[in-house]
Scaffold this motif. Structure first.
Motif, PDB file in Angstrom:
ATOM      1  N   GLU A  35       0.824  -1.203   0.000  1.00 53.46           N
ATOM      2  CA  GLU A  35       0.000   0.000   0.000  1.00 53.46           C
ATOM      3  C   GLU A  35       0.864   1.261   0.000  1.00 53.46           C
ATOM      4  OE1 GLU A  35      -0.455  -2.587   2.046  1.00 53.46           O
ATOM      5  OE2 GLU A  35      -2.570  -3.147   2.075  1.00 53.46           O
ATOM      6  N   ALA A  36       2.016   1.215   0.694  1.00 54.63           N
ATOM      7  CA  ALA A  36       2.932   2.361   0.689  1.00 54.63           C
ATOM      8  C   ALA A  36       3.471   2.598  -0.717  1.00 54.63           C
ATOM      9  CB  ALA A  36       4.068   2.135   1.675  1.00 54.63           C
ATOM     10  N   ALA A  59      -3.007  12.686   1.778  1.00 54.92           N
ATOM     11  CA  ALA A  59      -2.772  12.945   3.201  1.00 54.92           C
ATOM     12  C   ALA A  59      -3.830  12.238   4.042  1.00 54.92           C
ATOM     13  CB  ALA A  59      -2.812  14.452   3.469  1.00 54.92           C
ATOM     14  N   PRO A  60      -3.517  11.995   5.318  1.00 55.12           N
ATOM     15  CA  PRO A  60      -4.533  11.417   6.197  1.00 55.12           C
ATOM     16  C   PRO A  60      -5.738  12.347   6.303  1.00 55.12           C
ATOM     17  CG  PRO A  60      -2.369  11.331   7.222  1.00 55.12           C
ATOM     18  CD  PRO A  60      -2.239  12.181   5.993  1.00 55.12           C
ATOM     19  N   VAL A  61      -6.923  11.769   6.376  1.00 48.18           N
ATOM     20  CA  VAL A  61      -8.146  12.553   6.536  1.00 48.18           C
ATOM     21  C   VAL A  61      -8.036  13.350   7.836  1.00 48.18           C
ATOM     22  CG1 VAL A  61     -10.635  12.403   6.893  1.00 48.18           C
ATOM     23  CG2 VAL A  61      -9.527  10.916   5.218  1.00 48.18           C
ATOM     24  N   GLY A  62      -8.379  14.619   7.771  1.00 43.19           N
ATOM     25  CA  GLY A  62      -8.359  15.460   8.966  1.00 43.19           C
ATOM     26  C   GLY A  62      -6.981  15.939   9.366  1.00 43.19           C
ATOM     27  N   ASP A  63      -5.999  15.847   8.472  1.00 44.04           N
ATOM     28  CA  ASP A  63      -4.643  16.313   8.774  1.00 44.04           C
ATOM     29  C   ASP A  63      -4.280  17.428   7.797  1.00 44.04           C
ATOM     30  OD1 ASP A  63      -1.941  16.731   9.256  1.00 44.04           O
ATOM     31  OD2 ASP A  63      -1.455  14.596   9.404  1.00 44.04           O
ATOM     32  N   PRO A  64      -4.705  18.659   8.094  1.00 44.29           N
ATOM     33  CA  PRO A  64      -4.450  19.762   7.157  1.00 44.29           C
ATOM     34  C   PRO A  64      -2.970  20.072   6.995  1.00 44.29           C
ATOM     35  CG  PRO A  64      -5.381  20.593   9.205  1.00 44.29           C
ATOM     36  CD  PRO A  64      -5.437  19.095   9.282  1.00 44.29           C
ATOM     37  N   ALA A 131      -5.154   4.393   6.123  1.00 43.40           N
ATOM     38  CA  ALA A 131      -6.282   5.235   5.734  1.00 43.40           C
ATOM     39  C   ALA A 131      -7.535   4.393   5.571  1.00 43.40           C
ATOM     40  CB  ALA A 131      -5.966   5.972   4.436  1.00 43.40           C
ATOM     41  N   SER A 132      -7.358   3.139   5.177  1.00 42.83           N
ATOM     42  CA  SER A 132      -8.461   2.186   5.033  1.00 42.83           C
ATOM     43  C   SER A 132      -7.836   0.797   5.000  1.00 42.83           C
ATOM     44  CB  SER A 132      -9.261   2.459   3.751  1.00 42.83           C
ATOM     45  OG  SER A 132      -8.475   2.175   2.611  1.00 42.83           O
TER      46      SER A 132
END
Length: 172
Positions: A35-36, A59-64, A131-132
């Motif tokens: 996955e990487a 990017a990870p969700v919620g990581d601005p 992420a999933s």
């Protein structure tokens, strides 16, 4: 000593509870190199295209902060005219309880239109996190207080060109 060992074996044999192997969900988090590698291919494509939105989506969700860093990397690659290759090599440390880990990534790049020069090379630390079930996100580059990161991956840069001169300055 033999009596103690025999007693331990006898005691273990009397345990009537069946052994149940831990499920995949119960096992310790492990790095996810496939996955990487996929995430790095997607990042490479976004950087090659200078596509800030595609890069930020990795990017990870919620990581601005991570999204902003990836967005800046795409803008920098576009401004510099970079042609690059990113290849996952191995994990560079342990995986934490949430599944985050740092991977060693071989990176090569050159400026488009500068085919006569050698490619620049670096081994980068790239931070990944789940992420999933089938995807990992890119959370950043380098390790806290350690490792080197090319300026164009460290944040926004300003680029100025003149004949036979390229100036890159970190920051906006």
């Amino acid at each position: 000593m033999a009596a103690v060992a025999a007693g331990g074996i006898t005691w273990a044999a009397q345990d009537d509870a069946p052994y149940v192997a831990p499920s995949h969900e119960q096992s310790a988090p492990r790095p996810r190199p496939a996955e990487a590698s996929a995430a790095l291919r997607d990042l490479e494509a976004a950087l090659d295209d200078g596509d800030e939105d595609a890069a930020a989506a990795l990017a990870p969700v919620g990581d601005p902060e991570a999204a902003g860093l990836l967005r800046a990397a795409a803008a920098n690659a576009r401004s510099l005219g970079l042609a690059l290759d990113l290849r996952y090599v191995d994990e560079a440390g342990s995986v934490d309880a949430s599944g985050r880990w740092t991977g060693a990534v071989a990176a090569t790049w050159r400026f488009r239109g500068d085919a006569g020069s050698d490619r620049s090379r670096a081994e980068l630390d790239v931070r990944f996190e789940p992420a999933s079930a089938d995807r990992v996100a890119i959370a950043g580059f380098g390790q806290s207080g350690a490792g080197r990161v090319p300026g164009w991956l460290a944040g926004p840069v300003r680029v100025r060109r003149a004949p036979r001169v390229l100036v890159v300055v970190a920051g906006e």
